[in-house]
Structures are given as structure tokens and as C-alpha cells.
Design a protein around this motif. Structure first.
Motif, PDB file in Angstrom:
ATOM      1  N   LYS A   1      11.486  -4.083 -11.559  1.00 40.22           N
ATOM      2  CA  LYS A   1      11.572  -2.747 -11.828  1.00 40.22           C
ATOM      3  C   LYS A   1      10.528  -2.003 -10.824  1.00 40.22           C
ATOM      4  CE  LYS A   1      13.763   0.032 -14.001  1.00 40.22           C
ATOM      5  NZ  LYS A   1      15.121   0.213 -13.203  1.00 40.22           N
ATOM      6  N   ALA A   2      11.295  -0.937 -10.316  1.00 38.68           N
ATOM      7  CA  ALA A   2      10.580  -0.104  -9.520  1.00 38.68           C
ATOM      8  C   ALA A   2      10.519  -0.454  -8.030  1.00 38.68           C
ATOM      9  CB  ALA A   2       9.068   0.429  -9.856  1.00 38.68           C
ATOM     10  N   GLY A   3      10.920  -1.675  -7.600  1.00 41.87           N
ATOM     11  CA  GLY A   3      11.056  -2.229  -6.282  1.00 41.87           C
ATOM     12  C   GLY A   3       9.746  -2.548  -5.704  1.00 41.87           C
ATOM     13  N   VAL A   4       9.664  -2.998  -4.626  1.00 37.79           N
ATOM     14  CA  VAL A   4       8.428  -3.603  -3.807  1.00 37.79           C
ATOM     15  C   VAL A   4       8.252  -2.681  -2.529  1.00 37.79           C
ATOM     16  CG1 VAL A   4       8.888  -5.995  -4.793  1.00 37.79           C
ATOM     17  CG2 VAL A   4      10.182  -5.137  -2.518  1.00 37.79           C
ATOM     18  N   SER A   5       7.264  -2.984  -2.043  1.00 36.47           N
ATOM     19  CA  SER A   5       6.659  -2.291  -0.680  1.00 36.47           C
ATOM     20  C   SER A   5       5.610  -3.059   0.082  1.00 36.47           C
ATOM     21  CB  SER A   5       6.172  -0.978  -1.095  1.00 36.47           C
ATOM     22  OG  SER A   5       5.054  -0.989  -2.069  1.00 36.47           O
ATOM     23  N   TYR A   6       5.682  -2.965   1.027  1.00 33.09           N
ATOM     24  CA  TYR A   6       4.576  -3.753   1.837  1.00 33.09           C
ATOM     25  C   TYR A   6       3.591  -2.573   2.681  1.00 33.09           C
ATOM     26  CZ  TYR A   6       7.463  -3.861   6.133  1.00 33.09           C
ATOM     27  OH  TYR A   6       8.319  -3.680   7.142  1.00 33.09           O
TER      28      TYR A   6
ATOM     29  N   ASN B   1      -5.830   7.492  -2.389  1.00 33.16           N
ATOM     30  CA  ASN B   1      -7.031   8.290  -1.542  1.00 33.16           C
ATOM     31  C   ASN B   1      -7.482   7.362  -0.434  1.00 33.16           C
ATOM     32  OD1 ASN B   1      -6.839  10.843  -3.015  1.00 33.16           O
ATOM     33  ND2 ASN B   1      -7.022   9.480  -4.913  1.00 33.16           N
ATOM     34  N   ASP B   2      -7.249   6.232  -0.318  1.00 31.51           N
ATOM     35  CA  ASP B   2      -7.866   5.602   0.762  1.00 31.51           C
ATOM     36  C   ASP B   2      -6.941   5.810   1.952  1.00 31.51           C
ATOM     37  OD1 ASP B   2      -8.649   3.320   2.481  1.00 31.51           O
ATOM     38  OD2 ASP B   2      -8.634   2.026   0.800  1.00 31.51           O
ATOM     39  N   ARG B   3      -7.737   6.614   2.762  1.00 32.14           N
ATOM     40  CA  ARG B   3      -7.254   6.996   4.150  1.00 32.14           C
ATOM     41  C   ARG B   3      -6.897   5.854   5.334  1.00 32.14           C
ATOM     42  NH1 ARG B   3      -4.888  11.532   4.089  1.00 32.14           N
ATOM     43  NH2 ARG B   3      -5.971  12.502   5.644  1.00 32.14           N
ATOM     44  N   ARG B   4      -7.313   4.662   4.896  1.00 33.56           N
ATOM     45  CA  ARG B   4      -7.111   3.463   5.816  1.00 33.56           C
ATOM     46  C   ARG B   4      -5.914   2.945   5.365  1.00 33.56           C
ATOM     47  NH1 ARG B   4     -12.717   0.804   3.794  1.00 33.56           N
ATOM     48  NH2 ARG B   4     -11.900   1.713   1.788  1.00 33.56           N
ATOM     49  N   MET B   5      -5.284   3.588   4.686  1.00 34.44           N
ATOM     50  CA  MET B   5      -3.752   3.174   4.257  1.00 34.44           C
ATOM     51  C   MET B   5      -2.908   3.622   5.633  1.00 34.44           C
ATOM     52  SD  MET B   5      -3.114   1.215   1.574  1.00 34.44           S
ATOM     53  CE  MET B   5      -1.525   1.674   0.970  1.00 34.44           C
ATOM     54  N   ARG B   6      -2.361   2.798   6.478  1.00 28.17           N
ATOM     55  CA  ARG B   6      -1.812   3.233   7.456  1.00 28.17           C
ATOM     56  C   ARG B   6      -0.506   3.268   7.723  1.00 28.17           C
ATOM     57  NH1 ARG B   6      -3.945   1.478  13.594  1.00 28.17           N
ATOM     58  NH2 ARG B   6      -2.345   2.369  14.697  1.00 28.17           N
ATOM     59  N   GLU B   7       0.334   2.406   7.132  1.00 27.40           N
ATOM     60  CA  GLU B   7       1.543   2.209   6.962  1.00 27.40           C
ATOM     61  C   GLU B   7       2.180   1.881   5.357  1.00 27.40           C
ATOM     62  OE1 GLU B   7       4.271   1.946   9.308  1.00 27.40           O
ATOM     63  OE2 GLU B   7       3.043   1.886  11.305  1.00 27.40           O
ATOM     64  N   LEU B   8       3.285   2.488   4.933  1.00 25.74           N
ATOM     65  CA  LEU B   8       3.851   1.934   3.723  1.00 25.74           C
ATOM     66  C   LEU B   8       5.370   1.903   4.297  1.00 25.74           C
ATOM     67  CD1 LEU B   8       2.958   1.480   0.665  1.00 25.74           C
ATOM     68  CD2 LEU B   8       3.471   4.072   0.471  1.00 25.74           C
ATOM     69  N   VAL B   9       5.754   0.693   3.664  1.00 21.25           N
ATOM     70  CA  VAL B   9       7.208   0.507   3.806  1.00 21.25           C
ATOM     71  C   VAL B   9       7.750   0.239   2.319  1.00 21.25           C
ATOM     72  CG1 VAL B   9       9.365  -0.572   4.897  1.00 21.25           C
ATOM     73  CG2 VAL B   9       7.120  -0.028   6.186  1.00 21.25           C
ATOM     74  N   ASP B  10       8.536   1.164   1.801  1.00 20.41           N
ATOM     75  CA  ASP B  10       8.878   1.146   0.495  1.00 20.41           C
ATOM     76  C   ASP B  10      10.544   0.695   0.275  1.00 20.41           C
ATOM     77  OD1 ASP B  10       8.720   1.252  -2.507  1.00 20.41           O
ATOM     78  OD2 ASP B  10       8.720   3.762  -2.198  1.00 20.41           O
ATOM     79  N   TYR B  11      10.540  -0.006  -0.590  1.00 21.79           N
ATOM     80  CA  TYR B  11      11.855  -0.617  -1.067  1.00 21.79           C
ATOM     81  C   TYR B  11      12.224  -0.213  -2.470  1.00 21.79           C
ATOM     82  CZ  TYR B  11      12.104  -3.198   3.396  1.00 21.79           C
ATOM     83  OH  TYR B  11      11.959  -3.420   4.824  1.00 21.79           O
ATOM     84  N   PRO B  12      12.784   0.855  -2.783  1.00 21.55           N
ATOM     85  CA  PRO B  12      12.809   1.118  -4.347  1.00 21.55           C
ATOM     86  C   PRO B  12      13.818   0.108  -4.915  1.00 21.55           C
ATOM     87  CG  PRO B  12      13.244   3.130  -2.932  1.00 21.55           C
ATOM     88  CD  PRO B  12      13.176   2.021  -1.907  1.00 21.55           C
ATOM     89  N   ALA B  13      14.656  -0.429  -4.415  1.00 21.39           N
ATOM     90  CA  ALA B  13      15.620  -1.274  -4.869  1.00 21.39           C
ATOM     91  C   ALA B  13      15.096  -2.743  -4.575  1.00 21.39           C
ATOM     92  CB  ALA B  13      17.008  -1.181  -4.953  1.00 21.39           C
TER      93      ALA B  13
END
Ligand SMILES: C[S@@+](CC[C@H](N)C(=O)[O-])C[C@H]1O[C@@H](n2cnc3c(N)ncnc32)[C@H](O)[C@@H]1O
Lengths: 217, 527
Positions: free
Chosen positions: B286-291, B263-275
Motif C-alpha cells: 500500500k502506498a507504493g515503494v521508492s528508492y 529534513n535531512d539535506r543529504r537526501m539527494r535523489e528520490l525515485v517514487d513508484y506510487p503503484a
């Protein structure tokens, strides 16, 4: 590059190093800041400095573009770039490696040897900015509260320094969370550094290194 | 001191500020009269909000004029405070000093007007000057700050204020009219810097440690969220970190963190690597990583990119907090909307809870062979399913569920990071009466035919796809099934039938099939 030193260290300290392509991708998200000499970067679990090294490289590229022509400016802004990089790391070998990696970049860039004031000043700054400690308890390895030096370049070869306690900085969100500008300014009983220094020259910073190592021995 | 002491009393007559002409059209000086009326309005509003208290009798309120010109507001404020604080700080010099060093702040807009403002407020254009009424400043600027700020030109205009480059890009000798206050994205940071406030980090970066090894337990305790929370408390301009993605849908003790992040609207980018293997070869997370990039000055939807094995989906602008957990792949969202928009009840209304009968997975208080009065007890031990027996009387929890037909489903299923994935372990029909350990959850229905029908539903890709959106680790808990709608148990369910019912397009079907493997109900169900 090996992303893991040992399985045990992964299990005990969560030590997995970030691959360099991802470091670059992340720094590109904050491209402008990473290419600004005086933007302050903190890495709270810095390992051997995978992020900080790349941040410094980008800053030095900016130094080269802006001050490449003047030796004096180039040296001072290199030191300023370094002064804006901060890290905390739990494991002693990692933090030592981190300081060494970063010092090497500076030395390479300006072809410094160990007798150079800038080399020694840089080494001193790194000993202050890269902290061997626990980022969560906010204590150094010898259980003192972690404090950070805020550096600034005031020009004409002089740097200013003010020290802040890390734990107190984390309360800064009390300042300016909501409401109006007026309210913002009402809440910060914490606007005070724990220590303020008179302006310091590069030579004085280099001397501080010898003083600090004498104290330690 | 006498000259200074008369400061608040001095009738400014004629008031110099009423006499000066405007210097340029963006330095329209506010007449003192008008400033005075505005401050009265402020004081009234303050009193209304503070039980009638006078703002001028408050020694801790701070005032900032972010674009001070003549300094008239600051001067008027100072005058009023000097009067209002008489009781609290009787000594005039101390009082004026407190007000000027602790309560009154300004940011100048040009060099010249800044001097003017200092002159108005401190009675000297240098805060430490001989005639200054303020003692205790350590710089000549006092709290009225000015520093040449440059415009940021982008195709002929300043990207902050819109000034025309042609008219304002005019060399170092002329004023830029770039107001510091708006020529920045991080105003709090700017203010803190200007007034020598807290130390400000512009960027906090990194890859924090992910977990603390739990002492001997089966689960590791996550700590990365503490690094993120702490970093936000430092109020940087930007925060960007690599962390495990597990928080998005589950994770021990991460509920509040998830809620805040989504719910933090300051989150601007999310790059998700499920593996996770795509990022850290040879390391299983497990569940991967993201930045992510968190930007203090941003407010809005987040650009989400999902990368798996070189396949890139997005960036797609998404509202992270649309649901209580984050649907990681944007391609799933349209399908989910179709399902949830029908408003059907969830299948977890007929799903047992964790440890429904109270027995953990390693419970061994059962008999190998049936004795009179026993009911069958289903368990999984050493990855093998088995059936033992236990006295009906020994069931002290949820006894009303003994005499139900059950579709038992394993509580955990791993199966690695690769897609298409089976998502859930094979189901098993347990006739009524029966009980089980924590190794199983179960759906309960009234008859063998209903159980068979439900089992066919569970085996569809559609069912397990909806589960997969909430199942991010090996554990499939009660809430993991929340998005699967209840059906009627009068037929054998197939994907075709469900696709038709929910209007799932060919493209969406292909996506589901790329993520979820067919499940063959034949064969043994070892975990
Ligand atoms: C995932 S590694 C990341 C290292 C480096 N940032 C990188 O990306 O290559 C996490 C690092 O945090 C350190 N660490 C673990 N707990 C810590 C703590 N409480 N305070 C500071 N550092 C910690 C570990 O020793 C390890 O070097």
C-alpha cells in the motif's frame, strides 16, 4: 526471475526480491563507487545477493580494464574486489545461495576450479564477509556479535585484515558528527579493531578455508 | 633516554624551521613565530569556552593539521602539550608517547614535506626510526600521513581543487600537489581511513525487509526504517535503499523517521513508484515503494522523480521538508500553495477525532430496535453500514456532539492503486441526535442545510484531492483532512466554483481530474 519465494516468507521475513532493472538503476546512482575495485559495499538484508552480485560484476569489469593484462594482478584484484563486498542475511538458505552465486561469478570470470587457491581463498572470504545473522540485533545465527573483516591489499600478493564489531561500528557516528575537525578527532574511543592480522597471502587465505572447515566438523 | 628526554626542553636555537626557504609557491612555510601566535589564540578561545581550562593540559583533545608542510604547528602543539600534561603524565617518555600517538595528527601535502614534518615532530623522518622520540607506532609514518593522491581531471581542471591539467598532470615522478584532504567528497571517511580508524563502508545498499508480521493484529509493524537508521549510523559515504513509500505521509510509529528523512539535506535523489505493482508485480504494498540516494557530502534540495505506469514526472528539485508530510507528486505542489496561501482554517476544526464516542469498530452493545431515550448509532460491520440504538445515558464520551447534524464519513477506504481514484468512501448525513462507532469520522454542523452543503463540498474532486495528498494508506484520520479549508455552508459546492475561488488553472484542473474520480452521492455506500 521470481520476486517472491512463498507468501509465508513474504509475511514472516519481508522477503521480496528486487527486480534487476531496479538494482541497476540504484547502482547507477552510485556508479563511480560501484566501478571502483576497492569501494566497500554492505547490504544489510542481502537475500540471495541481488545487489551484491551486480556490484561484483561491475567491480570485475573494472579489474579487467585495469589489470586484464597481468594474470597475477588480475587474480589479486579480483580477490580484493570480493573482499569489499559484505552482506547479512537472516535465512540460512538465502545466505548459502548468496555465497554460491557470488563464488560462481568469480570462478567463471577466472575459469577457476575448486582446487585453485583463489577459489578457496574466495570461498573463505565469502564465509567471513557474508554473515548468517540478524542485522538488527547485530548477532550471528549462533548469537555471537557480528564482526566484519576489513581487508586491504598491501601489494606484492599480500592482504591485510582487521576485524571490527558491527555493533561498535554503528556507534561511529559519535565520531565527527558536528563541530570542527579538532572535535571530530576527540570522540572516538572506538578506533580499535577487535583483531589485527599479519599480512596474508592468497595461499594462506586458501588454507584458512580448510582450517575453518576442519574446525566446524 | 636522556637524549629524548630533553626533547621538550631543547631550545631550538637557531630554529631550523626559521631558516628554510620556501620550496614552491604552494608550500609557503608558516614561520614558527606566527604558528605560535595562532596557537595562543586557539588556547584563549578554548579557555573562554571551557571555564578557563588550558587546552594544553587536556590529554584527550586531538589535533589535526590537514596539510602539514614543515610540521611547525604539530611541533609547537607537541611542545605545549608536553609541558601542559606534566601533572597528568609525570613520566616524560610516557607523556611524549601519549601525545604523539594519541593527540597529534597530520596529513602531508608532498612526499618531501611529509618527511620534513616527521623530522620536526618525531625528530626522525621515520616514526619508528632510531632517533624517533615516539615509541609505540607500528609504522614509520606515525600519525603523519602522506600518500600520493591524484587529481580528478574533468575538462582540463581538477574537479576538486581546480588545478590546471596542463601544469599538474605531469607523470608519476613529480609531485601532484593534490592534497588528500580536499581530494575527496567524504572527508570523515578519508580521515578514518588515513589514520586506520574505524572500518568504513563506502556504500550501503539494499532492499531491507519492510515489516514484521504483527501477532494477530490488524496492522503490520514496519521495520525498514530501522535498517535505514542503522545504515546512517555506520556513516557510509552513500546509502541507497528501496523501501515502502508509506513513511512519507503516515505509517505506524514512523513519525520521527519521517521528520528526520524529510529534513535531512543529504537526501539527494528520490525515485517514487506510487503503484508498487510497477516494481513488484503481484505484490501489494500500500502506498507504493521508492528508492533514494543519501549522500554524506551532499546538502540541498532533493531530486524527486515520480513514476507511475511508465509515466515519469520529474526529476524536480524539491525541499522534502516543506510540509510535515511529503507531497509526493510535484504537480500537486502549486495547487497546494494556492490553497494554503489563503490562510483559511482547516475543515478538521469541525471534524471528530478517532473513536470520538469511545466505541471501537466491533462495538456491539447497542439495540436493534429503538427504546425510549435511545439515540441512533451508526456503524459499519462486515463491510455493511447499519443503524442501531443506544441509550443517551450510555454515551459517556463527547456527549456534547450528540445533538449535532453530522456528515458521517468512513474512516477507511481502499479502492486499489489505480488512478483516478475515489480517495474517500461516500458520506452519509446523520440527523441530530446521533452517535457512531470508530468506523466513521464525522463533520458536525448546526442544521440539515449546512450538512447538505458540507456533503456537496466533500463530494467535489477538489476536496478529495486535498485529502489525497495526506492520505497514503486506506486510513483517513483527523490529520488527513488538515489541508482542506473550511467553507461557508450556504450553497451547493461544485468543483467549478472552487477552482474559480482558488485560481486553479486548466492544467491543474486536468491533473486533479486525472487523480480523483467524480463521486456520485446517489446509491448505497457499502464499504
Ligand atoms: C526484501 S528482501 C530483499 C532481498 C534482497 N536484498 C533483494 O533485494 O533481492 C529482505 C531480506 O531480508 C532478510 N531479513 C529479514 N529480516 C532480517 C534481519 N533482521 N537481518 C538480516 N536479514 C533479514 C529476509 O530473509 C530477506 O531475504
Amino acid at each position: 526471475m521470481n520476486l517472491v519465494k512463498s507468501k509465508q516468507r513474504v509475511a514472516d521475513h519481508g522477503e521480496v526480491f528486487t527486480p534487476s532493472w531496479m538494482v541497476e538503476a540504484i547502482l547507477d546512482l552510485v556508479k563511480d563507487e560501484s566501478e571502483r575495485i576497492d569501494s566497500r559495499f554492505l547490504e544489510p538484508a542481502c537475500g540471495s545477493g541481488n545487489f551484491l552480485i551486480q556490484v561484483l560484476r561491475r567491480k570485475l569489469a573494472a579489474v579487467e580494464i585495469k589489470f586484464g593484462k597481468s594474470e597475477f594482478e588480475k587474480r589479486h584484484y579480483t580477490l580484493l574486489a570480493l573482499m569489499c563486498i559484505y552482506g547479512i542475511e537472516l535465512l540460512e538458505d538465502n545466505i548459502a545461495e548468496c555465497r554460491a552465486n557470488i563464488l560462481e561469478i568469480v570462478a567463471d570470470y577466472l575459469h577457476l576450479d575448486e582446487s585453485d587457491d583463489l577459489y578457496r581463498a574466495a570461498s573463505y572470504v565469502l564465509s567471513q564477509n557474508l554473515v548468517h545473522g540478524d542485522a538488527l540485533t547485530m548477532r550471528t545465527s549462533d548469537r555471537q556479535p557480528i564482526s566484519f573483516a576489513e581487508w586491504g591489499y598491501v601489494g606484492k600478493g599480500k592482504f591485510q585484515r582487521r576485524d571490527f564489531r558491527f555493533d561498535i561500528l554503528t556507534h561511529s557516528s559519535a565520531f565527527g558528527e558536528e563541530g570542527t575537525l579538532f572535535a571530530h578527532l576527540g570522540k572516538h574511543e572506538i578506533f580499535t579493531p577487535t583483531k589485527t592480522y599479519p599480512p596474508l597471502t592468497m595461499a594462506e587465505l586458501a588454507a584458512a578455508l580448510s582450517a575453518a572447515s576442519k574446525e566446524a566438523s | 633516554m636522556s637524549g629524548k628526554a630533553s626533547f621538550s626542553l631543547r631550545g631550538r636555537n637557531p630554529d631550523v624551521l626559521t631558516c628554510i626557504a620556501n620550496l614552491s609557491n604552494d608550500e609557503v612555510f608558516t614561520p614558527p613565530e606566527f604558528a605560535s601566535r595562532m596557537l595562543d589564540t586557539l588556547a584563549e578561545a578554548w579557555a573562554a569556552d571551557h571555564d578557563g581550562a588550558s587546552i594544553w593540559a587536556n590529554s584527550s583533545v586531538r589535533f589535526l593539521d590537514p596539510c602539514t608542510k614543515s610540521g611547525v604547528f604539530l611541533r609547537e602543539i607537541t611542545t605545549r602539550l608536553t609541558k601542559g600534561l606534566t601533572a597528568e603524565i609525570p613520566n616524560l617518555e610516557d607523556r611524549v608517547n601519549h601525545i604523539l600517538t594519541k593527540q597529534v595528527f597530520g596529513i602531508g601535502i608532498t612526499y618531501l614535506t611529509t618527511l620534513l614534518a616527521r623530522r620536526s615532530v618525531y625528530c626522525s623522518k621515520h616514526a619508528q626510526g632510531k632517533h624517533s622520540i615516539a615509541k609505540g607506532f607500528d609504522s614509520d609514518d606515525g600519525n603523519i600521513w602522506f600518500e600520493r593522491t591524484e587529481h580528478t581531471w574533468a575538462s582540463g581542471r581538477c574537479s576538486y581543487c581546480g588545478a590546471n591539467q596542463g601544469s599538474y598532470d605531469r607523470g608519476v615522478d613529480l609531485e601532484t600537489h593534490a592534497y588528500a584532504f580536499i581530494h575527496t567528497n567524504g572527508i570523515q571517511a578519508r580521515i578514518a581511513k588515513i589514520f586506520g580508524g574505524n572500518m568504513q563502508f563506502d556504500v550501503i545498499v539494499g532492499n531491507p525487509p519492510y515489516q514484521l508480521g504483527s501477532d494477530g493484529g490488524t496492522r503490520d509493524v514496519p521495520i525498514y526504517q530501522r535498517f535505514v537508521e542503522q545504515a546512517k549510523m555506520l556513516q557510509p559515504r552513500y546509502l541507497t535503499m528501496v523501501i515502502p513509500s508509506r513513511w512519507m505521509a503516515s505509517g505506524l510509529g514512523l513519525g520521527e523517521f519521517r521528520h528526520t528523512m524529510l529534513n535531512d539535506r543529504r537526501m539527494r535523489e528520490l525515485v517514487d513508484y506510487p503503484a508498487a505493482n510497477d516494481v513488484f508485480p503481484g505484490v501489494e504494498i500500500k502506498a507504493g515503494v521508492s528508492y533514494f540516494l543519501w549522500d554524506a557530502a551532499y546538502g540541498g534540495n532533493c531530486r524527486v522523480t515520480t513514476i507511475r505506469g511508465g509515466e515519469v514526472v520529474g526529476p524536480v528539485l524539491r525541499k522534502l521538508g516543506e510540509y510535515d508530510v511529503f507531497v509526493r507528486d510535484a504537480r500537486a505542489v502549486s495547487i497546494l500553495h494556492k490553497v494554503l496561501d489563503r490562510g483559511e482554517s482547516s475543515i478538521n476544526t469541525i471534524l471528530a477525532r478517532d473513536k470520538e464516542f469511545g466505541w471501537t469498530s466491533n462495538f456491539d452493545g447497542f439495540h436493534e430496535t429503538e427504546r425510549p431515550g435511545d439515540v441512533p448509532l451508526y456503524f459499519i460491520r462486515k463491510m455493511k453500514r447499519g443503524v442501531g440504538y443506544i441509550g443517551r445515558k450510555a454515551v459517556t464520551k463527547s456527549a456534547h456532539l450528540i445533538d449535532k447534524w453530522k456528515v458521517l464519513v468512513p474512516e477507511a477506504f481502499n479502492g486499489g492503486d489505480a488512478v483516478p481514484h475515489q480517495i474517500l468512501g461516500k458520506p452519509l448525513i446523520a440527523p441530530s441526535p446521533s452517535v457512531c462507532t470508530q468506523s466513521f469520522l464525522f463533520f458536525y454542523v448546526g442544521s440539515r442545510n449546512a450538512a447538505k452543503s458540507l456533503q456537496s463540498y466533500y463530494a467535489t474532486r477538489f476536496f478529495r484531492f486535498l485529502v489525497s495528498l495526506r492520505k497514503i494508506t486506506q486510513h483517513a484520520t483527523h490529520s488527513t483532512y488538515a489541508w482542506v479549508p473550511l467553507q461557508t455552508w450556504n450553497r451547493t459546492w461544485t468543483d467549478e466554483e472552487l477552482y474559480a475561488k482558488y485560481g486553479i488553472t486548466r492544467k491543474e484542473q486536468a491533473y486533479i481530474e486525472s487523480q480523483v474520480r467524480a463521486m456520485n452521492l446517489e446509491g448505497d455506500g457499502d464499504e
